[in-house]
Scaffold this motif. Structure first.
Motif, short mmCIF file in Angstrom:
data_model
loop_
_atom_site.label_atom_id
_atom_site.label_comp_id
_atom_site.label_asym_id
_atom_site.label_seq_id
_atom_site.Cartn_x
_atom_site.Cartn_y
_atom_site.Cartn_z
N PHE A 242 0.41 -1.34 -0.04
CA PHE A 242 0.31 0.02 -0.04
C PHE A 242 0.86 1.40 -0.33
O PHE A 242 0.12 2.36 0.49
CB PHE A 242 -0.88 -0.31 1.24
CG PHE A 242 -2.42 -1.10 0.87
CD1 PHE A 242 -3.17 -0.73 0.32
CD2 PHE A 242 -1.68 -2.27 1.95
CE1 PHE A 242 -3.94 -1.71 0.36
CE2 PHE A 242 -3.21 -3.02 1.66
CZ PHE A 242 -3.74 -3.01 1.13
N ALA A 243 1.90 1.26 0.03
CA ALA A 243 3.15 1.99 -0.04
C ALA A 243 2.59 3.67 -1.15
O ALA A 243 2.53 2.57 -2.36
CB ALA A 243 4.66 1.38 0.00
N LYS A 244 2.61 4.28 -1.09
CA LYS A 244 2.28 5.05 -1.94
C LYS A 244 3.30 6.40 -2.39
O LYS A 244 4.50 6.49 -1.58
CB LYS A 244 1.05 6.20 -1.08
CG LYS A 244 0.04 5.64 -1.31
CD LYS A 244 -1.05 6.81 -1.04
CE LYS A 244 -2.66 6.33 -0.83
NZ LYS A 244 -2.86 7.83 -0.19
N LYS A 245 3.56 7.11 -3.21
CA LYS A 245 4.36 8.12 -4.34
C LYS A 245 4.76 9.66 -3.09
O LYS A 245 5.61 9.53 -3.12
CB LYS A 245 4.11 8.16 -5.29
CG LYS A 245 4.53 7.31 -6.77
CD LYS A 245 4.23 8.25 -7.42
CE LYS A 245 5.40 6.78 -8.91
NZ LYS A 245 5.27 6.98 -9.81
N ASN A 246 3.70 9.69 -2.86
CA ASN A 246 3.83 10.47 -2.10
C ASN A 246 4.00 10.17 -0.29
O ASN A 246 3.74 9.51 0.25
CB ASN A 246 2.23 11.55 -1.83
CG ASN A 246 0.62 10.74 -1.33
OD1 ASN A 246 0.66 9.75 -1.09
ND2 ASN A 246 0.18 11.84 -1.90
N ARG A 247 4.24 11.41 -0.02
CA ARG A 247 4.61 10.76 2.15
C ARG A 247 3.20 10.50 2.74
O ARG A 247 3.66 10.17 3.89
CB ARG A 247 5.99 11.62 2.45
CG ARG A 247 6.91 11.82 1.90
CD ARG A 247 7.54 12.42 2.55
NE ARG A 247 8.88 12.23 4.02
CZ ARG A 247 9.72 12.23 4.90
NH1 ARG A 247 10.13 12.42 4.09
NH2 ARG A 247 9.41 12.03 6.29
N GLY A 274 14.64 -2.61 0.68
CA GLY A 274 13.68 -4.24 0.49
C GLY A 274 12.51 -4.61 -0.04
O GLY A 274 11.72 -4.83 -0.83
N LEU A 275 12.06 -3.73 0.43
CA LEU A 275 10.41 -4.01 0.35
C LEU A 275 9.20 -3.23 -0.07
O LEU A 275 7.91 -3.86 -0.61
CB LEU A 275 9.21 -4.29 1.93
CG LEU A 275 10.24 -5.61 2.87
CD1 LEU A 275 9.55 -5.80 4.21
CD2 LEU A 275 9.70 -6.55 2.44
N LEU A 276 9.63 -2.39 -0.57
CA LEU A 276 9.53 -1.11 -1.47
C LEU A 276 9.52 -1.35 -2.91
O LEU A 276 10.78 -0.98 -3.21
CB LEU A 276 9.69 0.21 -0.43
CG LEU A 276 8.83 -0.12 0.81
CD1 LEU A 276 9.19 1.69 1.38
CD2 LEU A 276 7.59 -0.16 0.74
N LYS A 277 8.14 -0.68 -3.53
CA LYS A 277 8.71 0.47 -4.84
C LYS A 277 9.72 0.64 -4.93
O LYS A 277 9.76 1.57 -3.98
CB LYS A 277 7.74 0.28 -5.70
CG LYS A 277 6.88 -1.85 -6.52
CD LYS A 277 5.55 -1.50 -7.48
CE LYS A 277 4.38 -1.37 -6.10
NZ LYS A 277 3.13 -0.73 -6.54
N ASP A 278 10.26 1.71 -6.06
CA ASP A 278 10.90 2.79 -6.07
C ASP A 278 10.27 3.76 -5.23
O ASP A 278 9.11 3.49 -7.02
CB ASP A 278 12.16 2.46 -7.52
CG ASP A 278 13.30 1.70 -7.23
OD1 ASP A 278 13.53 1.52 -6.04
OD2 ASP A 278 14.00 1.96 -8.46
N GLY A 279 10.68 4.23 -5.20
CA GLY A 279 10.29 6.10 -5.21
C GLY A 279 8.66 5.68 -4.17
O GLY A 279 8.16 6.92 -4.26
N THR A 280 8.09 4.52 -3.58
CA THR A 280 7.40 5.23 -2.68
C THR A 280 7.68 4.60 -0.93
O THR A 280 9.10 4.07 -1.02
CB THR A 280 6.14 3.41 -3.11
OG1 THR A 280 7.21 2.31 -2.62
CG2 THR A 280 6.07 3.24 -4.70
N GLN A 281 6.68 4.73 -0.15
CA GLN A 281 6.47 5.15 0.89
C GLN A 281 5.97 5.20 2.06
O GLN A 281 3.92 5.31 0.74
CB GLN A 281 6.67 6.56 1.09
CG GLN A 281 7.22 7.78 0.78
CD GLN A 281 8.49 8.43 1.82
OE1 GLN A 281 8.39 7.95 2.70
NE2 GLN A 281 9.56 8.74 1.09
#
Ligand code: ADP
Ligand code: MG
Length: 630
Positions: A242-247, A274-281
């Motif tokens: 569920f990580a998003k591009k914004n903080r 290692g768990l997140l797609k690049d650039g996501t938070q």
């Protein structure tokens, strides 16, 4: 010479102090709500008009003030919360500096009504720009009510400095949420311009978070709990998918006070390694409890930064607690979501028999494009049929939405293009990919088209004077941008009706932005059927947007507008057009078939501003014959 130093009059000193404490309506909200929490209230209601520029009212049912205190509370350094310097190291309250009310009263029209439980009557005080206007005895309910009107009435420069209502209201909501999140045991209500935005009953922390951020939040949360001697950590982190591009939703509370800490944020990010797609938070809601004597809160007037005695230990404990939770809740397997299956190919080939290679001739074959074979031939007239080509652009990924995330920050892809022909000269043909076909006469016939794609990044085409090299991404962004802008401003954006309307979930402040931009979005072709508390229903899309692209498109738009929603409709249109063209434009690394390449070449040359990208970089360069001769 005579002496020149004078003591500043109190109201001037208060105004200066106010500059530190009160930056905007949201600062008043924070101070008043914190006072209500400190007063032991079980119910706190915030009423705001025009994002707080006209009215900020906080009504509580706390312990109230005596007649004397009611007067004293507006004095500078007047506080009931500490008496000695040592008390600073045993703080159990939000406030302690005794400056908030003095500051607020110095720069606004303030009315206060307060009554203690055991008293028959209460006190009603009016104070404007530090001057007491009136003080009466009044029949009042238990508790305290502050109304702050016309903030910065006597400092026009600061009033003018305030942002649009949308932006100021978002800050107000941020402060409201932070206090509400830290105190799930208090009932909070927020009313803006007469309508109820939040009504948060007493609950546990998880329920409070869900009540604030919307129903779907619950499924995202992974609990974190860890108790050690120096800190006890409770709260939740969001599952990595569920990580998003914004903080967006990232919160630390230390002893029930919202704080910002880049260092602790780093610890959280390290746990997600290692768990997140690049650039996501990831989102997180973390509550740290530490002994009050191990922190210093007094390093910043707004008390959002604090100093810890043992930061390093905190870092390590936080990181391992989160890692543990992520592991325990079996979050790790989800990691596979982004696996690139093409990486598996070599192993498959190991098992295969050696066979004679065959070359299949395909009219759309492009020697520089290695994954275009399975793509249906499609015209993409810049925007017009983009939706259909987009699905083929993403055909190699399991979910089209993820495709865009795989790209690193798009600007970084471009460093270097500005430069020169030297660099371009380095681009060489990949000979092993083209052997065979190029020397086949028939094939030469068929592939003798006028454009080539190089490195899935540039489109090269001969022109009269020599050749042109087009940056596919920049050019497409430019083409789409001009189309969107024309659609929005001329109000002719045509829509494609959806068979099944889409329901999209957002949190309240995101919905606020979408509402604010509603008209401009409708002009691009969006049709909104419903705006509710936590979702919207979309029944029509701009013709060049595919259904699968909508959520990422809106997410990126919100991300772009997070800092500031433009206030004029022209600037809104411009931002929407920019953001949408950035989301939808073909990226570097995407193979384009012949028709697509040609369409792109034609489309860029009919743009009004064909030479520069949306971000003022060249969209193409030309090399004339002399350049080539050299
Ligand atoms: P501080 O919170 O740092 O003490 P403030 O200027 O915010 O300073 O408030 C001054 C004092 O006024 C507080 O210490 C408290 O005693 C009193 N006070 C302020 N707001 C309230 C309230 N809502 N209910 C009861 N007392 C209050
Ligand atoms: Mg206070």
């Amino acid at each position: 010479m005579s002496s020149i130093i004078q003591l500043l009059p109190d109201h001037v000193a208060n105004q200066i102090a106010a500059g530190e404490v009160v930056q905007r309506p949201a600062s008043v909200v924070k101070e008043l709500m914190e006072n209500s929490v400190d007063a032991g209230s079980t119910e706190i209601k915030l009423v705001v008009k025009d994002a707080g520029k006209t009215l900020i009212q906080v009504i509580d049912n706390g312990k109230g003030m005596s007649v004397t205190d009611a007067r004293l509370c507006f004095e500078r350094h007047a506080t009931s919360k500490i008496r000695h310097a040592e008390d600073l190291f045993a703080l159990g309250t939000k406030g302690f500096r005794g400056e908030a009310l003095a500051s607020i009263a110095a720069i606004a029209h303030v009315e206060m009504k307060t009554k203690q439980d055991q008293e028959e009557l209460g006190t009603h005080i009016v104070i404007e720009g530090s001057k007491f206007v009136s003080q009466d005895v009044a029949v009042l309910p238990k508790g305290t009510s502050f109304s702050v009107k016309n903030l910065f009435f006597n400092i026009p420069a600061r009033r003018n400095f305030l942002k649009s209502d949308t932006v100021e209201f978002r800050h107000v909501v941020d402060e409201f949420e932070r206090v509400a999140m830290a105190h799930a045991n208090i009932h909070f209500v927020l009313i803006h311009n007469g309508s109820e935005m939040f009504n948060l009953p007493v609950s546990n922390t998880r329920q409070r978070i869900v009540n604030i951020f919307g129903g779907r939040t619950n499924e995202k949360l992974v609990p974190v709990n860890e108790t050690t001697e120096i800190v006890s950590i409770n709260g939740f982190v969001c599952k990595p998918e569920f990580a998003k591009k914004n903080r967006g939703e990232q919160f630390f509370f230390v002893n029930d006070r919202f704080i910002k800490s880049a260092y602790l944020h780093h610890a959280v990010m390290a746990a997600y390694e290692g768990l997140l797609k690049d650039g996501t938070q990831p989102g997180y809601y973390l509550y740290l409890d530490v002994p009050p004597n191990t922190i210093d809160i007094n390093i910043h007037p707004t008390k959002t930064e604090i100093k810890f005695d043992d930061e390093h230990a905190l870092y390590a404990i936080l990181r391992s607690a989160i890692k543990h939770s992520l592991g325990q809740f079996n979050v790790a397997p989800v990691l596979d979501f982004d696996r690139d299956t093409t990486l598996d190919t070599p192993y498959d080939y190991e098992k295969k028999d050696v066979g004679m290679p065959t070359i299949q001739v395909d009219s759309s074959f492009n020697p520089f494009a290695d994954d275009s074979d399975d793509k249906p031939t499609q015209t993409f007239s810049g925007g017009g049929s983009r939706s259909s080509s987009s699905s083929s652009f993403s055909s190699s990924y399991s979910s089209p939405t993820f495709k865009k995330d795989k790209m690193p920050s798009w600007e970084s892809l471009y460093n270097g293009l500005n430069t020169s022909t030297d660099e371009i000269a380095e681009i060489s043909f990949e000979s092993e990919e083209v052997t065979g076909s190029l020397f086949n006469d028939e094939e030469v016939e068929q592939t003798a088209h006028k454009t080539y794609q190089i490195h899935k990044k540039y489109i090269v085409s001969p022109i009269k004077s020599g050749m042109v090299i087009i940056d596919q991404k920049r050019a497409h962004q430019r083409v789409l941008y001009e189309q969107f802008l024309a659609n929005i401003t001329v109000q002719h954006g045509s829509s494609q009706q959806l068979l099944f309307p889409l329901t999209l979930h957002f949190n309240k402040s995101e919905l606020g932005i979408i509402k604010e931009m509603k008209e401009s979005l409708q002009n691009t072709g969006f049709v909104f059927d419903e705006f509710s508390d936590d979702h919207i229903v979309v029944s029509g899309l701009p013709v060049n947007v595919a259904e699968s692209e909508v959520s990422i498109l809106l997410e990126e738009l919100l991300n772009d507008l997070e800092q500031e929603v433009p206030d004029t409709s022209f600037r809104q249109s411009d931002s929407i057009a920019k953001s949408m063209s950035r989301s939808l434009a073909v990226k570097t690394g995407v193979a384009l078939n012949e028709t697509e390449q040609e369409t792109m070449v034609n489309a860029i040359f009919v743009c009004k501003e064909q030479k520069v990208s949306l971000y003022n970089k060249p969209t193409f360069i030309t090399l004339n014959v002399e350049d080539l001769d050299k």
